[in-house]
Design a protein around this motif. Sequence first.
Motif, PDB file in Angstrom:
ATOM      1  N   TYR A   1       0.824  -1.200   0.000  1.00 53.38           N
ATOM      2  CA  TYR A   1       0.000   0.000   0.000  1.00 53.38           C
ATOM      3  C   TYR A   1       0.865   1.259   0.000  1.00 53.38           C
ATOM      4  O   TYR A   1       0.485   2.280  -0.582  1.00 53.38           O
ATOM      5  CB  TYR A   1      -0.953   0.005   1.197  1.00 53.38           C
TER       6      TYR A   1
ATOM      7  N   GLN B   1      -4.861   8.254   3.663  1.00 50.92           N
ATOM      8  CA  GLN B   1      -5.441   7.106   4.366  1.00 50.92           C
ATOM      9  C   GLN B   1      -4.405   6.316   5.153  1.00 50.92           C
ATOM     10  O   GLN B   1      -4.762   5.581   6.079  1.00 50.92           O
ATOM     11  CB  GLN B   1      -6.127   6.165   3.371  1.00 50.92           C
ATOM     12  N   ALA B   2      -3.120   6.457   4.790  1.00 52.74           N
ATOM     13  CA  ALA B   2      -2.092   5.580   5.340  1.00 52.74           C
ATOM     14  C   ALA B   2      -1.131   6.247   6.309  1.00 52.74           C
ATOM     15  O   ALA B   2      -0.676   5.615   7.270  1.00 52.74           O
ATOM     16  CB  ALA B   2      -1.282   4.971   4.178  1.00 52.74           C
TER      17      ALA B   2
ATOM     18  N   CYS C   1      -5.767   2.287   9.051  1.00 51.84           N
ATOM     19  CA  CYS C   1      -6.306   3.414   8.286  1.00 51.84           C
ATOM     20  C   CYS C   1      -6.474   4.619   9.206  1.00 51.84           C
ATOM     21  O   CYS C   1      -6.950   4.488  10.338  1.00 51.84           O
ATOM     22  CB  CYS C   1      -7.645   3.047   7.667  1.00 51.84           C
ATOM     23  N   ARG C   2      -6.126   5.777   8.692  1.00 55.48           N
ATOM     24  CA  ARG C   2      -6.154   6.977   9.517  1.00 55.48           C
ATOM     25  C   ARG C   2      -7.579   7.405   9.849  1.00 55.48           C
ATOM     26  O   ARG C   2      -7.789   8.218  10.761  1.00 55.48           O
ATOM     27  CB  ARG C   2      -5.398   8.127   8.832  1.00 55.48           C
TER      28      ARG C   2
ATOM     29  N   CYS D   1      -9.961   5.166  10.736  1.00 51.29           N
ATOM     30  CA  CYS D   1     -10.559   3.963  11.323  1.00 51.29           C
ATOM     31  C   CYS D   1     -11.596   4.301  12.392  1.00 51.29           C
ATOM     32  O   CYS D   1     -11.355   5.118  13.289  1.00 51.29           O
ATOM     33  CB  CYS D   1      -9.462   3.101  11.928  1.00 51.29           C
TER      34      CYS D   1
ATOM     35  N   ARG E   1     -10.239  -5.457   4.704  1.00 50.57           N
ATOM     36  CA  ARG E   1      -9.683  -4.515   3.740  1.00 50.57           C
ATOM     37  C   ARG E   1      -8.438  -5.094   3.063  1.00 50.57           C
ATOM     38  O   ARG E   1      -7.736  -4.387   2.343  1.00 50.57           O
ATOM     39  CB  ARG E   1      -9.363  -3.175   4.421  1.00 50.57           C
TER      40      ARG E   1
ATOM     41  N   THR F   1      -5.484  -3.312   0.871  1.00 44.66           N
ATOM     42  CA  THR F   1      -4.229  -2.928   1.514  1.00 44.66           C
ATOM     43  C   THR F   1      -3.149  -3.995   1.460  1.00 44.66           C
ATOM     44  O   THR F   1      -1.968  -3.682   1.611  1.00 44.66           O
ATOM     45  CB  THR F   1      -4.477  -2.570   2.987  1.00 44.66           C
TER      46      THR F   1
ATOM     47  N   GLU G   1      -6.767   2.355  -5.847  1.00 42.60           N
ATOM     48  CA  GLU G   1      -6.707   1.099  -5.092  1.00 42.60           C
ATOM     49  C   GLU G   1      -7.158  -0.100  -5.915  1.00 42.60           C
ATOM     50  O   GLU G   1      -6.939  -1.249  -5.511  1.00 42.60           O
ATOM     51  CB  GLU G   1      -7.566   1.220  -3.832  1.00 42.60           C
TER      52      GLU G   1
END
Length: 420
Positions: free
Chosen positions: A115, A131-132, A180-181, A183, A253, A257, A287
């Motif tokens: 990812y 997101q990461a 995930c940021r 989450c 996910r 990911t 993605e």
Amino acid sequence: MSVIWKQDQEVVAKDKRKIALKRAKELKAHIEDYLQNKQNIPDGFEIQEAYNLAKGKLLKYFNASEEQWNNWHWQMANRIRDVEVLGDIIDLTPEERDAVEKVGKQYRWAVSPYYLALAMVGGKGGAIWLQAIPSIEEVKDRYGVEDPMGEEYTSPAPGITRRYPDRLIINVTNQCAMYCRHCQRRRNIGEVDVHKPRKVLEAALQYIRENKEIRDVLITGGDALLLSDQQLDWLLGELHNIPHVEIKRIGTRTPVTMPQRITPELCEVLEKYPPIYINSQFNHPLEVTPEAKQACDRLIKAGVVLGNQAVLLKNVNNQPDVMKRLNQSLLKIRVRPYYIFHAKSVKGTRHFITGVDEGLAIMEQLRGYTSGLAVPTYIINAPNGYGKTPILPQYVIENKNNHITLRTWEKRIIPYQISS
């Protein structure tokens, strides 16, 4: 008489064709802007050259082989979770490095090499990066709450969350391939990866056996597919043997990911216990990659039904054309767009939250503008565990005495009489 009739029919046919051509021209005009914008919204298939360069850089850094890259255990063991490692791979400014360090002291972070390669392609501050990689906005949030869904108050048995009459969740782990940021369960992540003990899962199973109205069980976490094949085999087998459990669902996910997790061996386990439904969370067209497709192909071959539950995220996918491209790309790999979730007000994530009007604007640009298969339901989760609430544009303007007034996807106002 027959000649005149034939001529009249030809005139009518020409008139119909003129009307059809005029309508086709109108419809074509509706999509021209999107076709133009689509060129600037690549999916994961269209960035392979850049992805391979990023992947090559990571392989070199880790001194790893292609075989190792394709092994999910290697991906897990080499998750990037330290700012020094991240800084060795990607040039970070002092401010960016400081932000990651500060956030890391309060909120755990980790991202799979796979990812991170996508994030490198999308660029710092891009949809994948956001997101990461931790953002300083996470520690500035003073308004979010840790458990907006009230899950601690909807757990009638160990490991169980129950919000509906005929279905429930088993939470099996806090582990993910990437944290995930945005989450919703970041409160559960902690500092150590922990699967639920067998005794907790056995208590959850016993609750399900004793409540015969439960026909649908969702296995989630964390990421449910980070259980071992053996653990999943046992748990799915136990559920499969409960007569009133009609379907099993898995929340994961990993196709997004860490698609390397979807191995032939895992799929052999899943194939044993139909029907199984898997909902993943693709949030951006980048993605949707060849690796993600391979993972989905394997799941489908095993008889799994695939859906997607995107989360509406500011600066990630809160543009109608981005969401349309995402949903169309998902259909190409046989993943049905199912939900768009409005982001929850979780502590540390409020910088992702959009206005509801943005979600409704996206729905307006999906319905009618693309196939119905590419139109998910826009959902707000009611606070404190009161369930999913669909949010829809208003298409019924008036409803009175068997007469309704409709607003079409083109905003045409049309009367419609309902037969009595």
